[in-house]
Structures are given as C-alpha cells and as structure tokens.
Design a protein around this motif. Structure first.
Motif, PDB file in Angstrom:
ATOM      1  N   ALA A   1       9.540  -5.682  -9.106  1.00  0.00           N
ATOM      2  CA  ALA A   1       8.641  -6.485  -8.278  1.00  0.00           C
ATOM      3  C   ALA A   1       7.205  -5.986  -8.386  1.00  0.00           C
ATOM      4  O   ALA A   1       6.259  -6.763  -8.252  1.00  0.00           O
TER       5      ALA A   1
ATOM      6  N   LEU B   1      13.911  -9.934  -5.382  1.00  0.00           N
ATOM      7  CA  LEU B   1      13.523  -8.764  -4.586  1.00  0.00           C
ATOM      8  C   LEU B   1      14.279  -8.680  -3.262  1.00  0.00           C
ATOM      9  O   LEU B   1      14.795  -7.618  -2.899  1.00  0.00           O
TER      10      LEU B   1
ATOM     11  N   TRP C   1      10.981   4.200   2.995  1.00  0.00           N
ATOM     12  CA  TRP C   1      11.517   3.197   3.921  1.00  0.00           C
ATOM     13  C   TRP C   1      10.785   3.275   5.255  1.00  0.00           C
ATOM     14  O   TRP C   1      10.478   2.269   5.878  1.00  0.00           O
ATOM     15  N   LYS C   2      10.484   4.512   5.695  1.00  0.00           N
ATOM     16  CA  LYS C   2       9.874   4.719   7.009  1.00  0.00           C
ATOM     17  C   LYS C   2       8.655   5.640   6.910  1.00  0.00           C
ATOM     18  O   LYS C   2       8.651   6.740   7.460  1.00  0.00           O
ATOM     19  N   PRO C   3       7.603   5.189   6.230  1.00  0.00           N
ATOM     20  CA  PRO C   3       6.431   6.057   6.050  1.00  0.00           C
ATOM     21  C   PRO C   3       5.709   6.388   7.354  1.00  0.00           C
ATOM     22  O   PRO C   3       4.946   7.354   7.404  1.00  0.00           O
TER      23      PRO C   3
ATOM     24  N   ARG D   1       6.685   7.020  -4.255  1.00  0.00           N
ATOM     25  CA  ARG D   1       7.360   6.098  -5.181  1.00  0.00           C
ATOM     26  C   ARG D   1       7.655   6.796  -6.501  1.00  0.00           C
ATOM     27  O   ARG D   1       8.705   6.602  -7.110  1.00  0.00           O
TER      28      ARG D   1
ATOM     29  N   ARG E   1      -3.013   1.904   5.882  1.00  0.00           N
ATOM     30  CA  ARG E   1      -2.413   1.466   4.618  1.00  0.00           C
ATOM     31  C   ARG E   1      -1.539   0.244   4.851  1.00  0.00           C
ATOM     32  O   ARG E   1      -0.668   0.244   5.723  1.00  0.00           O
TER      33      ARG E   1
ATOM     34  N   ILE F   1       1.267  -1.864   3.349  1.00  0.00           N
ATOM     35  CA  ILE F   1       2.317  -1.632   2.352  1.00  0.00           C
ATOM     36  C   ILE F   1       3.085  -2.928   2.121  1.00  0.00           C
ATOM     37  O   ILE F   1       3.654  -3.502   3.049  1.00  0.00           O
ATOM     38  N   CYS F   2       3.083  -3.361   0.874  1.00  0.00           N
ATOM     39  CA  CYS F   2       3.794  -4.602   0.548  1.00  0.00           C
ATOM     40  C   CYS F   2       5.270  -4.300   0.284  1.00  0.00           C
ATOM     41  O   CYS F   2       5.614  -3.239  -0.243  1.00  0.00           O
ATOM     42  N   VAL F   3       6.125  -5.260   0.642  1.00  0.00           N
ATOM     43  CA  VAL F   3       7.563  -5.139   0.413  1.00  0.00           C
ATOM     44  C   VAL F   3       7.845  -4.939  -1.077  1.00  0.00           C
ATOM     45  O   VAL F   3       8.869  -4.371  -1.463  1.00  0.00           O
ATOM     46  N   GLU F   4       6.905  -5.383  -1.938  1.00  0.00           N
ATOM     47  CA  GLU F   4       7.106  -5.220  -3.386  1.00  0.00           C
ATOM     48  C   GLU F   4       6.924  -3.780  -3.842  1.00  0.00           C
ATOM     49  O   GLU F   4       7.317  -3.430  -4.952  1.00  0.00           O
ATOM     50  N   GLY F   5       6.268  -2.964  -2.995  1.00  0.00           N
ATOM     51  CA  GLY F   5       6.111  -1.552  -3.352  1.00  0.00           C
ATOM     52  C   GLY F   5       4.670  -1.105  -3.514  1.00  0.00           C
ATOM     53  O   GLY F   5       4.374   0.072  -3.405  1.00  0.00           O
ATOM     54  N   TRP F   6       3.760  -2.049  -3.800  1.00  0.00           N
ATOM     55  CA  TRP F   6       2.357  -1.633  -3.916  1.00  0.00           C
ATOM     56  C   TRP F   6       1.752  -1.520  -2.526  1.00  0.00           C
ATOM     57  O   TRP F   6       2.310  -2.020  -1.550  1.00  0.00           O
ATOM     58  N   SER F   7       0.626  -0.820  -2.455  1.00  0.00           N
ATOM     59  CA  SER F   7      -0.020  -0.662  -1.152  1.00  0.00           C
ATOM     60  C   SER F   7      -1.517  -0.562  -1.356  1.00  0.00           C
ATOM     61  O   SER F   7      -1.985  -0.241  -2.452  1.00  0.00           O
TER      62      SER F   7
ATOM     63  N   TRP G   1       9.678 -15.462   5.006  1.00  0.00           N
ATOM     64  CA  TRP G   1      10.432 -14.624   4.064  1.00  0.00           C
ATOM     65  C   TRP G   1      11.725 -14.128   4.683  1.00  0.00           C
ATOM     66  O   TRP G   1      12.752 -13.992   4.000  1.00  0.00           O
TER      67      TRP G   1
ATOM     68  N   GLY H   1      15.896 -13.863   3.351  1.00  0.00           N
ATOM     69  CA  GLY H   1      16.671 -12.652   3.064  1.00  0.00           C
ATOM     70  C   GLY H   1      15.916 -11.344   3.148  1.00  0.00           C
ATOM     71  O   GLY H   1      16.519 -10.285   3.012  1.00  0.00           O
ATOM     72  N   TYR H   2      14.586 -11.395   3.355  1.00  0.00           N
ATOM     73  CA  TYR H   2      13.890 -10.125   3.594  1.00  0.00           C
ATOM     74  C   TYR H   2      14.329  -9.603   4.963  1.00  0.00           C
ATOM     75  O   TYR H   2      14.529 -10.383   5.892  1.00  0.00           O
TER      76      TYR H   2
ATOM     77  N   GLY I   1      10.199  -2.516   9.504  1.00  0.00           N
ATOM     78  CA  GLY I   1       9.293  -1.516  10.055  1.00  0.00           C
ATOM     79  C   GLY I   1       8.965  -0.466   9.017  1.00  0.00           C
ATOM     80  O   GLY I   1       9.710  -0.275   8.061  1.00  0.00           O
ATOM     81  N   SER I   2       7.831   0.188   9.195  1.00  0.00           N
ATOM     82  CA  SER I   2       7.505   1.246   8.235  1.00  0.00           C
ATOM     83  C   SER I   2       7.398   2.593   8.930  1.00  0.00           C
ATOM     84  O   SER I   2       7.710   2.730  10.080  1.00  0.00           O
TER      85      SER I   2
END
Lengths: 216, 251
Positions: free
Chosen positions: A43, A61, A149-151, A168, B135, B137-143, B240, B244-245, B250-251
């Motif tokens: 993704a 995703l 998951w929980k930053p 990551r 920050r 943070i996107c569910v895709e992994g980038w931030s 979303w 299924g998201y 929560g982060s």
C-alpha cells in the motif's frame, strides 16, 4: 550421554507435544502474518519493491490488515505458550545451550562440506544459533508491530525503536530475518526429510551408532 | 463545485465504482485466504472467513478502547519538523476537491445534543482555539507531520450540550465522505475541529472550511469538509470502515 549401539532403531521422543503444537500453530500464524504484511507493505512501499499478488493475503489493504491484526493474536498467544514452556521446562537451556562462536563456526564449516551429521533431537551449533535468532527476530517483530499499531498508547515502545517511520523499517528487518530463517529451515528439511515426520509425531528412530540422546 | 442536478458524469461514478470494486476485493481476497488457510473447513464458504475476520475487527475495537487513555497525548514536534510539501490524500483526485464558500457554509448539529443551531465559521472562530504539531499517520503506512489549529471538540460538545455519555460522534462531509469516533476519543484534549493549517485557513485540499484533527487515530478517521456533526448511540460506521477498515483505528 553416550549409549551403547545395541539399541539399533530404538524409537525416542525428541519433540515434546507442546513444542510440536506450538511449532505448527506458529507456522500457520507466520504464513498469515508475512503474506498479509506484504500486502500492507504494497500500500505504501518504502523500498523499490512490490510483492506480487500471489504472495499476499487479504486481496486489498483493508482485507490484509484484518488478517494481520487477527493472526497477530494467534501468533502472540502461541508465542507466549512456547516461550513460557521453553523457559519453565528448561527446553531452551537444554536445546539451545551451551553455544559458542567456535562451535557455530566449526559446525558451519562441516555443514558446507556436507560432513555434519544429524542426530534426531540434537541441534548442532548452527541450528541453535538460528533458533535463537528467529526467536529474537520474532520478539522484535511483535514489539515493532505493537509500536506501529499503537504509536500513541504504547509510545514508550516507539521511543525505544525510534520514530514512526523507523519503526516500519525495524518491522521490515524483523520480517526479513524471520523469512530468511524459514527459507533456511525449509531447505534443511528438504535435505534431511526424516525430520518432517518427527516434527509431527515427535518420534524418531535413532541411528545404530552410539548417540547422544536428548530429552526435553 | 456546481453541478447540474440529475446529471452524473463518469467522474462522479468513479469513486463509487472503485468502492464496489474494493468490496468485491475484500470478498475474493478473503476467499483466497479461506482456501489457503482453512483447509478442512468448507472451502466454498468464504463468508465464514469473512465473519471470523469481522468478529476479530470488533474484538480489536474493544481492545483498543481498553488501551485508550484519556490523558495520554500524541507526540508533538517543533515547527521545523513539519512535512513540506504536505501530501493530498482522499478517495478521489485533487481535481474533485469540493469548492466550498466559507461565507455561506454552515455545519449542522444533530442527535443527542441540546442546541441544534447550525454553526457558522465566525462562531467557530470565536471559540477558544488550540494548536498542535502532530504526526498524521495513514492506514497505508506513510505519515507526515503537520500543524493544525481549531476548536477542541470537547469544548464544542460542551457548548452544544451534547450527551457525553452517548457512545459516538458522527461526521458527514461535503465530499460524500463520512466517519465516526467513540466519545472517549472525541473528548481527548488533542481532538480538534481544525480550521487552520500551518497558521492559515485550511486549504481546500486539506479540508476547508473545517476538518476533524484527531492525532490518536489513523488519518482516515480525520474527515475533511465537515458539513454535519451528530451525537448518537448507534455506530454510524464510515466510508472506509464499512468496507473493512478497522472502525476504532486508534494509534
């Protein structure tokens, strides 16, 4: 201790039940985690690398995250049982130690020249090192995964492992270590196929020569 | 954006089609999973895997609610760490960002609240404002790190006499997006109705005139161009989330 060679073909239990069960559960959990993790990586790849769809799990995703965060519980629960057993039953201390750099190097050299023997239930030094390393990579994968998951809620973990983007990377490196182990592990099973039924039944037939028996 | 009523262009349909496609992908993806992982179960029945995964998503919602702390703050950063350029991200292209007139814009308020008077920008600007560099943070992994200012949602909910024992705060947006958050997260001190981005009114692509900024959740839980806010006990889901998201995210 050395035994007499009289007991040709004697069947011994080399893998305790707990180890066998947790081994196969972790095999399933790791396959789920790695394949769904590759889909998640796709993704937003941070390397010039995309995992082909047939290697991934989840389809998209959202599906991949659903798999990853479901299999996560299986992996962690199973890992706790395995590590708990390994420490409490002294499985780790008996099977993985003693271990020295010299023994690893020696066994590594004999393995490369196909001179390394295999005794059911006894790990050579290279195996011991690999098992310890994959355990450490597994722990690193879980900790970095939790940090990602929980930053916010587990920010002490993220702080130990660096910033969010570097976590990551840590997670990716841990995955690479685990996958590297699996590749070597499967290659060794192909080279010594009789280890596979042993991992299912727990039993192995000892070679005729005097052997060092191992009970864990 | 002005559109003739009743006329749909291919561009209008594209996001919807993409969405349907994604939903189908969830099914096929999970069926593939069923085939590879659940040998021994009824392989033809992908729905069983689907149900198991959705049950785990709900379980993860509950775990995250337990892990959530009302007082634990997301890390903040100095201005020098702000990501430049800041990336646009939505379920549509940047060309399709809604063009909203701030002078006539109003946010509707409904549900379990005492005062349902719609809110103008001027009234929101008159409320106490809070600033944060956090920050995203996107569910895709980038931030990326950005700076937002706006009205703490907690103060806003108090102002409108919201029943803060209710479970959810829902948002409907001008770009057809929708989302919802749990009340605990809504009352978190860093959850704001953001009006400014890096010291200026939110640019159109980042959610003019108002978006939710909630650094304790993933990016897709930060809806832009909010048109309506409501308090409810029925989980409103989200654009979303319904596909299924994970809902809590929560982060």
């Amino acid at each position: 201790m050395a035994q007499t060679g009289r007991s040709k073909g004697r069947v011994v239990t080399v893998h305790p039940l707990v180890v066998r069960i947790t081994h196969w559960i972790s095999a399933v959990a790791i396959v789920c985690m790695v394949m769904s993790g590759w889909q998640i990586f796709n993704a937003a790849p941070f390397l010039p690398l995309v995992f082909p769809p047939w290697m991934t799990l989840g389809g998209w995703l959202g599906g991949a995250i659903a798999w990853h965060l479901a299999a996560m519980w299986l992996l962690v629960a199973n890992g706790i049982v395995y590590v708990g057993y390994g420490l409490a039953a002294r499985h780790f201390s008996r099977s993985f130690f003693p271990l020295s750099a010299r023994s690893v190097w020696g066994d590594f050299r004999s393995a490369l020249t196909f001179k390394l023997g295999h005794t059911p239930g006894v790990y050579n030094a290279v195996q011991k090192l690999l098992y310890i390393m994959v355990l450490l990579f597994g722990i690193l994968a879980v900790l970095s995964g939790l940090a990602m998951w929980k930053p916010v809620q587990l920010q002490f973990l993220a702080a130990i492992l660096g910033s969010y983007p570097s976590v990551r990377w840590v997670h990716f490196v841990a995955m690479t270590g685990i996958v590297g182990f699996v590749v070597i592990h499967l290659a060794l099973v192909i080279l010594v196929p009789r280890t596979l039924p042993t991992m299912i039944t727990g039993r192995a037939r000892l070679d005729p020569e005097p052997e060092i028996s191992h009970e864990a | 954006m002005k559109r003739e009523p009743g006329l749909l262009s291919a561009r209008d349909l594209a996001p919807e089609l993409k969405r349907v496609e994604r939903r189908l992908m969830l099914k096929t993806g999970l069926s593939l999973g069923a085939l590879t992982m659940l040998t021994g179960c009824n392989l033809a029945d992908g729905d069983m895997t689907d149900r198991a995964l959705f049950a785990m998503l709900r379980f993860n919602d509950r775990v995250q609610a337990l892990l959530f702390s009302k007082t634990r703050l997301a890390a903040t950063f100095p201005a020098s760490r702000i990501t430049n350029p800041f990336k646009f991200n939505a379920f549509y292209d940047e060309d399709d960002v809604p063009d909203i007139d701030g002078a006539t814009w109003k946010m509707e308020v409904s549900g379990l609240v005492q005062d349902k008077t719609p809110w103008t920008l001027a009234r929101l600007r008159a409320m106490p404002q809070e600033n944060q560099i956090t920050r995203h943070i996107c569910v895709e992994g980038w931030s990326q790190i950005g700076e937002w200012s706006g009205v703490p949602l907690r103060l806003f909910l108090q102002k409108i006499g919201a029943d803060t024992r209710a479970k959810y705060v829902g948002f409907k947006c001008a770009d057809r997006y929708y989302s919802s958050i749990d009340m605990e997260s809504a009352l978190h001190p860093q959850t704001i109705l953001a009006l400014d981005f890096i010291g200026k009114p939110l640019p159109a692509e980042f959610g003019f005139p108002m978006r939710l900024r909630i650094p304790t959740k993933l990016g897709f839980k930060n809806p832009k161009h909010i048109a309506a806010l409501y308090v409810t006990n029925d989980n409103p889901g989200g654009y979303w989330e319904d596909q299924g998201y994970n809902w809590f995210s929560g982060s």
